[in-house]
Design an enzyme around this catalytic site. Structure first.
Site, PDB file in Angstrom:
ATOM      1  N   ASN A 224       0.875  -1.173   0.000  1.00  0.00           N
ATOM      2  CA  ASN A 224       0.000   0.000   0.000  1.00  0.00           C
ATOM      3  C   ASN A 224       0.906   1.216   0.000  1.00  0.00           C
ATOM      4  O   ASN A 224       1.443   1.607   1.029  1.00  0.00           O
ATOM      5  CB  ASN A 224      -0.885  -0.030   1.254  1.00  0.00           C
ATOM      6  CG  ASN A 224      -1.848   1.137   1.292  1.00  0.00           C
ATOM      7  OD1 ASN A 224      -1.782   2.040   0.452  1.00  0.00           O
ATOM      8  ND2 ASN A 224      -2.738   1.124   2.262  1.00  0.00           N
TER       9      ASN A 224
ATOM     10  N   ARG B 222     -11.986  15.101   7.897  1.00  0.00           N
ATOM     11  CA  ARG B 222     -12.700  15.561   6.692  1.00  0.00           C
ATOM     12  C   ARG B 222     -14.121  15.977   7.039  1.00  0.00           C
ATOM     13  O   ARG B 222     -14.789  15.313   7.848  1.00  0.00           O
ATOM     14  CB  ARG B 222     -12.749  14.452   5.638  1.00  0.00           C
ATOM     15  CG  ARG B 222     -11.416  14.215   4.976  1.00  0.00           C
ATOM     16  CD  ARG B 222     -11.468  13.022   4.027  1.00  0.00           C
ATOM     17  NE  ARG B 222     -10.445  12.054   4.383  1.00  0.00           N
ATOM     18  CZ  ARG B 222     -10.423  10.792   3.981  1.00  0.00           C
ATOM     19  NH1 ARG B 222     -11.372  10.345   3.188  1.00  0.00           N
ATOM     20  NH2 ARG B 222      -9.462   9.994   4.353  1.00  0.00           N
TER      21      ARG B 222
ATOM     22  N   GLU C 133     -15.602  -1.031  14.694  1.00  0.00           N
ATOM     23  CA  GLU C 133     -15.309  -2.297  15.376  1.00  0.00           C
ATOM     24  C   GLU C 133     -15.101  -2.118  16.873  1.00  0.00           C
ATOM     25  O   GLU C 133     -15.451  -2.994  17.663  1.00  0.00           O
ATOM     26  CB  GLU C 133     -14.021  -2.917  14.787  1.00  0.00           C
ATOM     27  CG  GLU C 133     -14.179  -3.372  13.358  1.00  0.00           C
ATOM     28  CD  GLU C 133     -12.833  -3.608  12.675  1.00  0.00           C
ATOM     29  OE1 GLU C 133     -11.849  -3.902  13.361  1.00  0.00           O
ATOM     30  OE2 GLU C 133     -12.789  -3.490  11.433  1.00  0.00           O
TER      31      GLU C 133
ATOM     32  N   ARG D  55     -11.299   7.734  20.362  1.00  0.00           N
ATOM     33  CA  ARG D  55     -11.068   7.341  21.774  1.00  0.00           C
ATOM     34  C   ARG D  55     -10.892   8.563  22.653  1.00  0.00           C
ATOM     35  O   ARG D  55     -11.481   8.675  23.730  1.00  0.00           O
ATOM     36  CB  ARG D  55      -9.797   6.481  21.885  1.00  0.00           C
ATOM     37  CG  ARG D  55     -10.007   5.058  21.479  1.00  0.00           C
ATOM     38  CD  ARG D  55      -8.694   4.367  21.286  1.00  0.00           C
ATOM     39  NE  ARG D  55      -7.996   4.946  20.125  1.00  0.00           N
ATOM     40  CZ  ARG D  55      -7.029   4.338  19.466  1.00  0.00           C
ATOM     41  NH1 ARG D  55      -6.616   3.160  19.857  1.00  0.00           N
ATOM     42  NH2 ARG D  55      -6.463   4.894  18.423  1.00  0.00           N
TER      43      ARG D  55
ATOM     44  N   GLU E 269      -8.542  -5.382   4.999  1.00  0.00           N
ATOM     45  CA  GLU E 269      -8.319  -5.017   3.600  1.00  0.00           C
ATOM     46  C   GLU E 269      -7.079  -5.708   3.021  1.00  0.00           C
ATOM     47  O   GLU E 269      -7.065  -6.070   1.842  1.00  0.00           O
ATOM     48  CB  GLU E 269      -8.216  -3.496   3.475  1.00  0.00           C
ATOM     49  CG  GLU E 269      -9.574  -2.841   3.717  1.00  0.00           C
ATOM     50  CD  GLU E 269      -9.498  -1.343   3.952  1.00  0.00           C
ATOM     51  OE1 GLU E 269      -9.732  -0.601   2.992  1.00  0.00           O
ATOM     52  OE2 GLU E 269      -9.210  -0.920   5.081  1.00  0.00           O
TER      53      GLU E 269
ATOM     54  N   HIS F 138     -13.216   2.614  -0.363  1.00  0.00           N
ATOM     55  CA  HIS F 138     -13.314   1.560   0.664  1.00  0.00           C
ATOM     56  C   HIS F 138     -14.003   0.308   0.112  1.00  0.00           C
ATOM     57  O   HIS F 138     -14.533  -0.505   0.875  1.00  0.00           O
ATOM     58  CB  HIS F 138     -14.125   2.017   1.897  1.00  0.00           C
ATOM     59  CG  HIS F 138     -13.494   3.096   2.710  1.00  0.00           C
ATOM     60  ND1 HIS F 138     -14.215   4.151   3.227  1.00  0.00           N
ATOM     61  CD2 HIS F 138     -12.224   3.267   3.119  1.00  0.00           C
ATOM     62  CE1 HIS F 138     -13.401   4.947   3.908  1.00  0.00           C
ATOM     63  NE2 HIS F 138     -12.187   4.441   3.856  1.00  0.00           N
TER      64      HIS F 138
ATOM     65  N   GLY G 222     -11.000   7.712   7.589  1.00  0.00           N
ATOM     66  CA  GLY G 222     -11.983   8.010   6.551  1.00  0.00           C
ATOM     67  C   GLY G 222     -13.218   7.166   6.829  1.00  0.00           C
ATOM     68  O   GLY G 222     -13.104   6.067   7.359  1.00  0.00           O
TER      69      GLY G 222
ATOM     70  N   LEU H  46     -15.988   2.810   9.308  1.00  0.00           N
ATOM     71  CA  LEU H  46     -15.700   3.999  10.112  1.00  0.00           C
ATOM     72  C   LEU H  46     -14.270   3.936  10.627  1.00  0.00           C
ATOM     73  O   LEU H  46     -13.992   3.331  11.667  1.00  0.00           O
ATOM     74  CB  LEU H  46     -16.688   4.086  11.285  1.00  0.00           C
ATOM     75  CG  LEU H  46     -18.177   3.905  10.925  1.00  0.00           C
ATOM     76  CD1 LEU H  46     -19.030   3.875  12.183  1.00  0.00           C
ATOM     77  CD2 LEU H  46     -18.629   5.014   9.981  1.00  0.00           C
TER      78      LEU H  46
ATOM     79  N   ARG I 162      -2.431  -2.189  -3.481  1.00  0.00           N
ATOM     80  CA  ARG I 162      -3.663  -1.434  -3.257  1.00  0.00           C
ATOM     81  C   ARG I 162      -3.615  -0.159  -4.108  1.00  0.00           C
ATOM     82  O   ARG I 162      -2.628   0.579  -4.091  1.00  0.00           O
ATOM     83  CB  ARG I 162      -3.789  -1.050  -1.790  1.00  0.00           C
ATOM     84  CG  ARG I 162      -5.047  -0.281  -1.523  1.00  0.00           C
ATOM     85  CD  ARG I 162      -4.844   0.790  -0.508  1.00  0.00           C
ATOM     86  NE  ARG I 162      -6.051   1.568  -0.331  1.00  0.00           N
ATOM     87  CZ  ARG I 162      -6.095   2.692   0.360  1.00  0.00           C
ATOM     88  NH1 ARG I 162      -5.007   3.159   0.929  1.00  0.00           N
ATOM     89  NH2 ARG I 162      -7.207   3.355   0.466  1.00  0.00           N
TER      90      ARG I 162
ATOM     91  N   ILE J 155     -13.317   2.648  14.280  1.00  0.00           N
ATOM     92  CA  ILE J 155     -14.391   3.127  15.158  1.00  0.00           C
ATOM     93  C   ILE J 155     -15.544   2.124  15.180  1.00  0.00           C
ATOM     94  O   ILE J 155     -16.049   1.760  16.250  1.00  0.00           O
ATOM     95  CB  ILE J 155     -14.902   4.517  14.689  1.00  0.00           C
ATOM     96  CG1 ILE J 155     -13.767   5.555  14.742  1.00  0.00           C
ATOM     97  CG2 ILE J 155     -16.100   4.963  15.526  1.00  0.00           C
ATOM     98  CD1 ILE J 155     -14.113   6.903  14.130  1.00  0.00           C
TER      99      ILE J 155
HETATM  100  P1  ADP Z   1      -7.679   4.074   9.019  1.00  0.00           P
HETATM  101  O1  ADP Z   1      -8.803   4.684   8.260  1.00  0.00           O
HETATM  102  O2  ADP Z   1      -6.479   4.960   9.138  1.00  0.00           O
HETATM  103  O3  ADP Z   1      -7.364   2.639   8.636  1.00  0.00           O
HETATM  104  P2  ADP Z   1      -8.732   2.846  11.441  1.00  0.00           P
HETATM  105  O4  ADP Z   1      -9.695   1.960  10.751  1.00  0.00           O
HETATM  106  O5  ADP Z   1      -7.573   2.240  12.138  1.00  0.00           O
HETATM  107  O6  ADP Z   1      -8.227   4.029  10.525  1.00  0.00           O
HETATM  108  O7  ADP Z   1      -9.586   3.686  12.522  1.00  0.00           O
HETATM  109  C1  ADP Z   1      -9.013   4.741  13.253  1.00  0.00           C
HETATM  110  C2  ADP Z   1     -10.088   5.268  14.183  1.00  0.00           C
HETATM  111  O8  ADP Z   1     -10.503   4.217  15.049  1.00  0.00           O
HETATM  112  C3  ADP Z   1      -9.593   6.402  15.088  1.00  0.00           C
HETATM  113  O9  ADP Z   1     -10.566   7.441  15.122  1.00  0.00           O
HETATM  114  C4  ADP Z   1      -9.542   5.738  16.441  1.00  0.00           C
HETATM  115  O10 ADP Z   1      -9.816   6.645  17.459  1.00  0.00           O
HETATM  116  C5  ADP Z   1     -10.674   4.747  16.341  1.00  0.00           C
HETATM  117  N1  ADP Z   1     -10.585   3.741  17.393  1.00  0.00           N
HETATM  118  C6  ADP Z   1      -9.668   2.771  17.564  1.00  0.00           C
HETATM  119  N2  ADP Z   1      -9.920   2.105  18.717  1.00  0.00           N
HETATM  120  C7  ADP Z   1     -11.018   2.673  19.277  1.00  0.00           C
HETATM  121  C8  ADP Z   1     -11.786   2.447  20.474  1.00  0.00           C
HETATM  122  N3  ADP Z   1     -11.452   1.485  21.317  1.00  0.00           N
HETATM  123  N4  ADP Z   1     -12.848   3.240  20.695  1.00  0.00           N
HETATM  124  C9  ADP Z   1     -13.191   4.224  19.845  1.00  0.00           C
HETATM  125  N5  ADP Z   1     -12.526   4.480  18.712  1.00  0.00           N
HETATM  126  C10 ADP Z   1     -11.451   3.719  18.428  1.00  0.00           C
END
Ligand code: ADP
Length: 409
Positions: free
Chosen positions: A29, A250, A343, A294, A395, A189, A221, A218, A100, A341
């Site tokens: 990637n 964004r 998950e 978080r 992914e 996505h 992005g 979520l 990717r 977010i």
């Molecule tokens: P990317 O789009 O960079 O792949 P991710 O899918 O890793 O991003 O998601 C990042 C987001 O997930 C961040 O906003 C982070 O705060 C959120 N996140 C990760 N763990 C938690 C959690 N336990 N509770 C709430 N949000 C979380």
């Protein structure tokens, strides 16, 4: 402690019993300033080695490889980073390389085995993804030079959405803009939306091709997608990944007149306003605190009113996006939450469902707390009118599987 990386180090770290020598796929990637990689066995889903070369072309450039360690390599560029990554693989056998690619325009509605013609088409999409596609082409060329004997495959974020009907992908703009400049909605996505929807079909024990699903990816992005009988019918992102939901930094949808308004009222030029919409908005802009959910949830618990506002806007806009996508379906068999977010955050899922009262979801609080990053599953009660699930995305695994699929004769 960080170790110095040398080719071959990794060999002793891999358990030869668990490695299927014939299947390993190197997933790459390549972004504008970073290059992520992972070697995955798509059959066992085992990740043999992974890492990132980041802050490329800067004095702080760094190569981090798990499980080897980190190495500062000041001013390393994409091509040299690729060579360093490939060297770090040591003797791990690789069957193919999956790249990717963010934007495939209208050229690609599926993954493709790369040849000069395909690389030229990816390059031709650079105006649609100026930060990503040029970097992808650089990465692909560097990998092809280093591994000319291996097959290379491109997997596109946009490809899954090429099944959207014209009424979903056309903007209500002069038609010529589509013909001349390919201005239309593409969506992103796609690998994640498809993967979690397929996983959900398995969980629900129904054929993917008979289900009507809305997926919400979520992460930093964010986008949602309406999937009918296995095909993307509409999604919230558009020409670029700025459209749609509120995200980490964004804005998502705004009134297009806002741009001229801000140029005139704040003295910023168009590029600065575009940067503001992409980098300074969303959760970060509203809270003034962080783009990390978080941090915001913790701050909101401690009475930070703008963190609370940012979370509120995020969940409401997501619910509104989901209801908009319902127009593409006859019914909603399942709503799926995924991404960092989706998950990990039970409160965000609960607050989003609270805005979806019209679909009559009944949240099962215990299941919502129990399921997440490590266990896919239902988060609504069995008699809920709306079934909501959380399904972890992967992914890299999709790219590895797609690459393996295209390698088969
Ligand atoms: P990317 O789009 O960079 O792949 P991710 O899918 O890793 O991003 O998601 C990042 C987001 O997930 C961040 O906003 C982070 O705060 C959120 N996140 C990760 N763990 C938690 C959690 N336990 N509770 C709430 N949000 C979380």
């Amino acid at each position: 402690m960080d170790k110095h990386l040398t080719p071959g180090h990794v060999i002793c770290l891999i358990n030869p019993v668990t490695v299927n020598l014939s299947h390993n796929i190197l997933v790459i990637n390549c972004g504008s300033s970073s290059l992520k990689f992972a070697v995955i066995d798509p059959e066992s889903t085992q990740v043999l080695i992974q890492g990132i070369a980041e802050r490329l072309n800067s004095p702080d450039a760094l190569l981090k490889v798990q499980p080897l360690g980190s190495q500062a390599i000041p001013y390393i560029n994409h091509a040299k980073a690729m060579a360093a990554i490939l060297a770090s693989l040591g003797d791990i056998p690789i069957a193919g390389i999956g790249h990717r690619v963010v934007h495939g325009g209208e050229f690609f509605s599926a993954s493709v085995l790369l040849n000069e013609d395909a690389v030229a088409k990816i390059d031709a999409c650079r105006a649609l993804a100026p930060l990503h596609n040029p970097a992808h082409v650089t990465g692909i060329r560097a990998a092809m030079e280093n591994f000319p004997e291996l097959p290379h495959v491109a997997v596109f974020d946009t490809a899954f959405h090429q099944t959207m009907p014209p009424h979903a992908y056309f903007y209500a703009l002069p038609y010529d803009l589509y013909k001349t400049h390919q201005v239309r909605r593409y969506g992103f996505h796609g690998t994640s939306h498809r993967f979690v929807a397929e996983q959900a079909a398995t969980l629900l024990d129904k054929p993917f091709t008979e289900l009507q699903i809305i997926t919400a990816h979520l992460g930093n992005g964010c986008s949602a997608c309406a999937i009918k009988n296995g095909q993307s019918m509409d999604t919230t992102m558009g020409l670029t990944p700025l459209e749609g939901l509120a995200m980490g930094t964004r804005s998502g949808d705004v009134d297009p007149n806002l741009i001229q308004f801000l140029v005139e009222q704040t003295g910023r030029d168009i590029r600065q306003v575009t940067d503001l919409l992409n980098r300074d908005s969303g959760l970060l802009g509203l809270s003034g605190l962080s783009n990390d959910m978080r941090t915001l949830l913790e701050a909101a618990d401690n009475g930070h009113s703008r963190a609370e506002l940012a979370i509120d806007v995020f969940c409401y806009r997501l619910a509104k996006g989901i209801l908009g996508l319902a127009a593409a379906l006859d019914r909603i068999d399942a709503l799926i939450f995924t991404g960092g977010i989706g998950e990990n955050s039970a409160p965000i899922r609960a607050r989003t469902l609270a805005h979806l009262k019209v679909l009559k979801p009944t949240l099962d609080h215990d299941l919502n707390s129990a399921h997440g990053r490590h266990t896919a599953g239902r988060i609504t009660t069995t008699d809920s009118a709306l079934t909501a699930l959380v399904v972890p995305t992967n992914e890299e695994l999709v790219i590895a599987r797609e690459t393996q699929r295209l390698l088969q004769p």
